[in-house]
Design an enzyme around this catalytic site. Structure first.
Site, PDB file in Angstrom:
ATOM      1  N   LEU A  66       0.858  -1.182   0.000  1.00  0.00           N
ATOM      2  CA  LEU A  66       0.000   0.000   0.000  1.00  0.00           C
ATOM      3  C   LEU A  66       0.892   1.228   0.000  1.00  0.00           C
ATOM      4  CD1 LEU A  66      -2.640  -1.031   2.708  1.00  0.00           C
ATOM      5  CD2 LEU A  66      -2.965  -1.020   0.229  1.00  0.00           C
ATOM      6  N   ASP A  67       0.490   2.269  -0.721  1.00  0.00           N
ATOM      7  CA  ASP A  67       1.246   3.517  -0.723  1.00  0.00           C
ATOM      8  C   ASP A  67       1.346   4.083   0.684  1.00  0.00           C
ATOM      9  OD1 ASP A  67       1.567   3.322  -3.412  1.00  0.00           O
ATOM     10  OD2 ASP A  67       0.085   4.845  -3.935  1.00  0.00           O
ATOM     11  N   ARG A  68       2.367   4.879   0.915  1.00  0.00           N
ATOM     12  CA  ARG A  68       2.591   5.458   2.247  1.00  0.00           C
ATOM     13  C   ARG A  68       1.387   6.250   2.722  1.00  0.00           C
ATOM     14  NH1 ARG A  68       5.357  10.298   3.150  1.00  0.00           N
ATOM     15  NH2 ARG A  68       6.319  10.115   1.099  1.00  0.00           N
TER      16      ARG A  68
END
Length: 205
Positions: A106-108
């Site tokens: 998952l993106d930050r």
């Protein structure tokens, strides 16, 4: 590429000083502007500001093969460019299990369910299930406005490495995302469910 950036106003050229009274600043170059060796330019870029972590990762489920974690927004899945703390390293330290490996990412800036496999064999098994679409990814997004019923959106997407963003292109990879409204709010925003039927980079964006 640079012609497009200049036309869009994202490249400014340092104006030459013509007299003592002239104020030297960066201006948008005209169509007859000449860039030569020694020209000074300013390049404008949209950069997401750093997001503060909204909490610590918590364990939702654990068995002999997997650990399912609730990843908060602001914490990267793995090491990012800045070398900040990340979910995998944090959970390895908190549980004392160095074999934990991410089976999805998952993106930050994104919160949600992160699958941590216990060892390489389990990691490869779950990644294969994701690749074969045996598992379904569902995202929730808060958006401005409201949808007029369910929406199925298909597009061909490519990833521009230089600009570091996804773009629509005729020769891009086919992607499909289904959108449906979960809830509408009084402030004019909506909570939208997004179901990805393909896993292209930055597809949901």
């Amino acid at each position: 590429y640079w012609e497009g950036e200049i036309s869009a106003g994202r490249v400014l050229l340092k104006r030459r000083k013509r007299s003592k009274e002239d104020v030297v600043d960066f201006v948008q170059p005209g169509g007859d502007a000449v860039f030569t060796k020694g020209s000074q330019v300013k390049i404008l870029r949209h950069v997401h500001e750093r997001v503060a972590a909204s909490g610590e990762p918590t364990i939702l489920h654990e068995d002999d093969s997997m650990m399912i974690v609730n990843k908060p927004a602001g914490v990267p899945t793995l090491d990012d460019i800045a070398g900040l703390n990340n979910v995998v390293s944090l959970m390895q330290a908190l549980t004392g299990n160095p074999s934990l490996r991410p089976a999805n990412r998952l993106d930050r800036v994104t919160s949600g369910v992160l699958l941590l496999a216990k060892g390489g064999h389990q990691q490869r098994r779950v990644m294969a299930m994701l690749e074969q679409r045996q598992l379904t990814k569902v995202y929730l997004a808060r958006v401005k406005g409201a949808l007029e019923g369910p929406v199925e959106y298909s597009a061909r997407i490519t990833y521009n490495q230089r600009a570091r963003r996804a773009e629509l292109a005729e020769d891009g990879k086919e992607s499909r995302t289904d959108f449906s409204t979960v809830k509408e709010f009084e402030d004019g925003t909506s909570l939208v469910q997004c179901v990805l039927h393909s896993g292209k980079r930055h597809q949901i964006r």
